[in-house]
Design an enzyme around this catalytic site. Sequence first.
Site, PDB file in Angstrom:
ATOM      1  N   SER A 100     -12.375  -0.482  -3.634  1.00 11.63           N
ATOM      2  CA  SER A 100     -11.122   0.256  -3.441  1.00 11.63           C
ATOM      3  C   SER A 100     -10.771   1.152  -4.632  1.00 11.63           C
ATOM      4  O   SER A 100     -11.008   0.802  -5.789  1.00 11.63           O
ATOM      5  CB  SER A 100      -9.991  -0.764  -3.249  1.00 11.63           C
ATOM      6  OG  SER A 100      -8.735  -0.149  -3.346  1.00 11.63           O
ATOM      7  N   GLU A 106      -7.978   1.325  -5.669  1.00 10.24           N
ATOM      8  CA  GLU A 106      -6.998   0.563  -6.460  1.00 10.24           C
ATOM      9  C   GLU A 106      -7.628   0.023  -7.739  1.00 10.24           C
ATOM     10  O   GLU A 106      -6.924  -0.344  -8.674  1.00 10.24           O
ATOM     11  CB  GLU A 106      -6.433  -0.590  -5.632  1.00 10.24           C
ATOM     12  CG  GLU A 106      -5.503  -0.161  -4.508  1.00 10.24           C
ATOM     13  CD  GLU A 106      -4.168   0.380  -4.988  1.00 10.24           C
ATOM     14  OE1 GLU A 106      -3.607  -0.152  -5.954  1.00 10.24           O
ATOM     15  OE2 GLU A 106      -3.702   1.376  -4.396  1.00 10.24           O
ATOM     16  N   TYR A 133      -4.531  -7.494  -6.286  1.00 10.64           N
ATOM     17  CA  TYR A 133      -5.516  -6.964  -5.333  1.00 10.64           C
ATOM     18  C   TYR A 133      -6.561  -6.128  -6.070  1.00 10.64           C
ATOM     19  O   TYR A 133      -7.766  -6.292  -5.869  1.00 10.64           O
ATOM     20  CB  TYR A 133      -4.798  -6.119  -4.270  1.00 10.64           C
ATOM     21  CG  TYR A 133      -5.724  -5.303  -3.391  1.00 10.64           C
ATOM     22  CD1 TYR A 133      -6.369  -5.884  -2.305  1.00 10.64           C
ATOM     23  CD2 TYR A 133      -5.937  -3.936  -3.633  1.00 10.64           C
ATOM     24  CE1 TYR A 133      -7.215  -5.127  -1.479  1.00 10.64           C
ATOM     25  CE2 TYR A 133      -6.775  -3.180  -2.826  1.00 10.64           C
ATOM     26  CZ  TYR A 133      -7.412  -3.783  -1.752  1.00 10.64           C
ATOM     27  OH  TYR A 133      -8.238  -3.035  -0.946  1.00 10.64           O
TER      28      TYR A 133
HETATM   29  P1  NDP Z   1      -7.249  -4.733   7.296  1.00 10.04           P
HETATM   30  O1  NDP Z   1      -6.186  -5.408   6.513  1.00 10.04           O
HETATM   31  O2  NDP Z   1      -6.877  -3.936   8.492  1.00 10.04           O
HETATM   32  O3  NDP Z   1      -8.309  -5.847   7.788  1.00 10.04           O
HETATM   33  C1  NDP Z   1      -8.631  -6.939   6.983  1.00 10.04           C
HETATM   34  C2  NDP Z   1      -9.545  -7.859   7.761  1.00 10.04           C
HETATM   35  O4  NDP Z   1      -9.874  -8.982   6.947  1.00 10.04           O
HETATM   36  C3  NDP Z   1      -8.943  -8.433   9.048  1.00 10.04           C
HETATM   37  O5  NDP Z   1      -9.919  -8.406  10.065  1.00 10.04           O
HETATM   38  C4  NDP Z   1      -8.623  -9.859   8.658  1.00 10.04           C
HETATM   39  O6  NDP Z   1      -8.654 -10.765   9.745  1.00 10.04           O
HETATM   40  C5  NDP Z   1      -9.780 -10.160   7.729  1.00 10.04           C
HETATM   41  N1  NDP Z   1      -9.547 -11.328   6.898  1.00 10.04           N
HETATM   42  C6  NDP Z   1      -8.501 -11.560   6.082  1.00 10.04           C
HETATM   43  N2  NDP Z   1      -8.625 -12.753   5.480  1.00 10.04           N
HETATM   44  C7  NDP Z   1      -9.804 -13.288   5.918  1.00 10.04           C
HETATM   45  C8  NDP Z   1     -10.490 -14.485   5.660  1.00 10.04           C
HETATM   46  N3  NDP Z   1     -10.012 -15.418   4.830  1.00 10.04           N
HETATM   47  N4  NDP Z   1     -11.669 -14.693   6.275  1.00 10.04           N
HETATM   48  C9  NDP Z   1     -12.174 -13.782   7.135  1.00 10.04           C
HETATM   49  N5  NDP Z   1     -11.559 -12.620   7.442  1.00 10.04           N
HETATM   50  C10 NDP Z   1     -10.378 -12.384   6.828  1.00 10.04           C
HETATM   51  O7  NDP Z   1      -8.089  -3.846   6.265  1.00 10.04           O
HETATM   52  P2  NDP Z   1      -8.789  -2.408   6.482  1.00 10.04           P
HETATM   53  O8  NDP Z   1      -9.549  -2.443   7.743  1.00 10.04           O
HETATM   54  O9  NDP Z   1      -7.804  -1.342   6.239  1.00 10.04           O
HETATM   55  O10 NDP Z   1      -9.778  -2.372   5.245  1.00 10.04           O
HETATM   56  C11 NDP Z   1     -11.104  -2.894   5.345  1.00 10.04           C
HETATM   57  C12 NDP Z   1     -11.596  -3.222   3.943  1.00 10.04           C
HETATM   58  O11 NDP Z   1     -11.597  -2.038   3.153  1.00 10.04           O
HETATM   59  C13 NDP Z   1     -10.732  -4.229   3.188  1.00 10.04           C
HETATM   60  O12 NDP Z   1     -11.575  -5.013   2.393  1.00 10.04           O
HETATM   61  C14 NDP Z   1      -9.866  -3.359   2.310  1.00 10.04           C
HETATM   62  O13 NDP Z   1      -9.425  -4.047   1.166  1.00 10.04           O
HETATM   63  C15 NDP Z   1     -10.836  -2.255   1.971  1.00 10.04           C
HETATM   64  N6  NDP Z   1     -10.221  -0.995   1.637  1.00 10.04           N
HETATM   65  C16 NDP Z   1      -9.372  -0.407   2.537  1.00 10.04           C
HETATM   66  C17 NDP Z   1      -8.774   0.783   2.239  1.00 10.04           C
HETATM   67  C18 NDP Z   1      -7.862   1.452   3.216  1.00 10.04           C
HETATM   68  O14 NDP Z   1      -7.210   2.426   2.826  1.00 10.04           O
HETATM   69  N7  NDP Z   1      -7.801   1.016   4.465  1.00 10.04           N
HETATM   70  C19 NDP Z   1      -9.026   1.473   0.947  1.00 10.04           C
HETATM   71  C20 NDP Z   1      -9.985   0.785   0.105  1.00 10.04           C
HETATM   72  C21 NDP Z   1     -10.547  -0.405   0.449  1.00 10.04           C
HETATM   73  P3  NDP Z   1      -7.320 -11.174  10.575  1.00 10.04           P
HETATM   74  O15 NDP Z   1      -7.202 -10.134  11.640  1.00 10.04           O
HETATM   75  O16 NDP Z   1      -7.681 -12.519  11.073  1.00 10.04           O
HETATM   76  O17 NDP Z   1      -6.176 -11.155   9.614  1.00 10.04           O
HETATM   77  P1  GDP Z   2      -1.911   1.011  -1.417  1.00 13.88           P
HETATM   78  O1  GDP Z   2      -2.265   2.320  -2.041  1.00 13.88           O
HETATM   79  O2  GDP Z   2      -3.086   0.209  -1.013  1.00 13.88           O
HETATM   80  O3  GDP Z   2      -0.946   0.218  -2.210  1.00 13.88           O
HETATM   81  O4  GDP Z   2      -1.229   1.407  -0.007  1.00 13.88           O
HETATM   82  P2  GDP Z   2       0.281   1.329   0.494  1.00 13.88           P
HETATM   83  O5  GDP Z   2       0.331   2.140   1.737  1.00 13.88           O
HETATM   84  O6  GDP Z   2       0.745  -0.077   0.595  1.00 13.88           O
HETATM   85  O7  GDP Z   2       1.117   2.038  -0.661  1.00 13.88           O
HETATM   86  C1  GDP Z   2       0.860   3.368  -1.031  1.00 13.88           C
HETATM   87  C2  GDP Z   2       1.947   3.807  -2.010  1.00 13.88           C
HETATM   88  O8  GDP Z   2       3.176   3.933  -1.305  1.00 13.88           O
HETATM   89  C3  GDP Z   2       2.203   2.823  -3.153  1.00 13.88           C
HETATM   90  O9  GDP Z   2       2.398   3.543  -4.357  1.00 13.88           O
HETATM   91  C4  GDP Z   2       3.498   2.152  -2.749  1.00 13.88           C
HETATM   92  O10 GDP Z   2       4.290   1.691  -3.856  1.00 13.88           O
HETATM   93  C5  GDP Z   2       4.192   3.331  -2.072  1.00 13.88           C
HETATM   94  N1  GDP Z   2       5.316   2.906  -1.216  1.00 13.88           N
HETATM   95  C6  GDP Z   2       6.573   3.385  -1.274  1.00 13.88           C
HETATM   96  N2  GDP Z   2       7.350   2.734  -0.410  1.00 13.88           N
HETATM   97  C7  GDP Z   2       6.574   1.828   0.218  1.00 13.88           C
HETATM   98  C8  GDP Z   2       6.839   0.868   1.218  1.00 13.88           C
HETATM   99  O11 GDP Z   2       7.958   0.709   1.701  1.00 13.88           O
HETATM  100  N3  GDP Z   2       5.782   0.125   1.649  1.00 13.88           N
HETATM  101  C9  GDP Z   2       4.524   0.293   1.127  1.00 13.88           C
HETATM  102  N4  GDP Z   2       3.523  -0.447   1.607  1.00 13.88           N
HETATM  103  N5  GDP Z   2       4.271   1.173   0.145  1.00 13.88           N
HETATM  104  C10 GDP Z   2       5.278   1.940  -0.301  1.00 13.88           C
END
Ligand code: NDP
Ligand code: GDP
Length: 361
Positions: A156, A158, A180
């Site tokens: 990520s 992050e 995270y």
């Molecule tokens: P989501 O939060 O939508 O999906 C997370 C998934 O992880 C879900 O299927 C969830 O299952 C599963 N999960 C959580 N805990 C466990 C566990 N203990 N065992 C098995 N499965 C588990 O994430 P995204 O699809 O948005 O992201 C995919 C990956 O990419 C993540 O690792 C995220 O951190 C990373 N990432 C995403 C970004 C983004 O902007 N989307 C940016 C950078 C990295 P359940 O449905 O059961 O909760």
């Molecule tokens: P992140 O980049 O993985 O933390 O994705 P988020 O969508 O959770 O947050 C993106 C940015 O939006 C971060 O800087 C947050 O602090 C900002 N933000 C501002 N208001 C909110 C809020 O109400 N919810 C979330 N999730 N983020 C917020």
Amino acid sequence: MRTTPRDGTQEREGTNRRLKAPIRLRPLMADGSGKRALITGITGQDGSFLAEQLLTKGYEVYGMIRRLSTPNTRNIGHLLDRIHLVDGDLLDQASLQTAVQSVEPDEVYNLAAQSFVGVSFTQPVVTAEVTAVGALRLLEAVRTGAEDARFFQASSSEMFGKVQESPQNEETPFYPRSPYGVAKVYAYWACVNYRESYGMFASNGILFNHESERRGHEFVTRKVTDGVARIKLGLAKKLALGTLETRRDWGYAPEYTDLMWRILNASQPGDYVGATGETHSVEEFVQLAFDRVGITDWKPYVEIDRRFARPADVDHLCGNAGRAREELGWTASTRLPDLVRKMVDRDLELLGPAGRSGSSS
Ligand code: NDP
Ligand code: GDP
């Protein structure tokens, strides 16, 4: 040390041997027929898009799901007759071992995580267990149960946190700002370490924020598009946000899952940034969303609520995906206005009469 591209070739210290060769996609690029992919996190945003794309390429797709009291297959409901589900939890080593051994995958995509930064501050230990050590558990299951499988780790932006340079690329030092981010740095290095120690084809995608109509409602983009749709439809009066000032490099999720596949189908393992190269503030996102529903004077609808702010935030992210472009032929093409339009329109549809009666889910 991470890798440095020079003249279309690069030295790879991230493998157990040093390689100096042009990066090529494998010949199977357009056809995965016969290949098996195991996706953790298949019920999430990215897992569902990746499953669709791999099915189109002819893969046999296996998705790992964990036991929940109420099944959460909303994102993959339309795929259930074409994919195989296997039980497993990143918290449980034996279940990962069993899943990997039973599937015998060619490719493993580790997308599962406690992925929400906000919750990582209130649940730091479970975040570390799932997002950091969970990735290590899966690497170990693959090393011992399917050592030839290729492994993708969803890393990520992050990890860059308090950014040390801008834009950020594969060489930019990490400075995470949340539990995270810290957990993702651990998982990133675990992946690199298994590549270097055991010669595994293990690669990281360093992914900047990517969003879609399937994004979780707790993330700011979906919170805004859902909130604006509610305001437009008369279902809500206000949208409460933590800040309008932070900036992100927001792309469209299906393009990032395509990058994951390209990374695993390159001729060598490596680590790649996925980003649009543009940065926008939360305020710009909010304004575009209100514009889409015809509300120009949006400020009265938005209030700042510190409950949604973070103890430490990442102020500014902007990625340089030059390596992915040059070596994998990947670029992010969806720009912010189009992303906002897709998300707002979908939320209007879901919250409108058809969506509420269940005919548009
Ligand atoms: P989501 O939060 O939508 O999906 C997370 C998934 O992880 C879900 O299927 C969830 O299952 C599963 N999960 C959580 N805990 C466990 C566990 N203990 N065992 C098995 N499965 C588990 O994430 P995204 O699809 O948005 O992201 C995919 C990956 O990419 C993540 O690792 C995220 O951190 C990373 N990432 C995403 C970004 C983004 O902007 N989307 C940016 C950078 C990295 P359940 O449905 O059961 O909760
Ligand atoms: P992140 O980049 O993985 O933390 O994705 P988020 O969508 O959770 O947050 C993106 C940015 O939006 C971060 O800087 C947050 O602090 C900002 N933000 C501002 N208001 C909110 C809020 O109400 N919810 C979330 N999730 N983020 C917020």
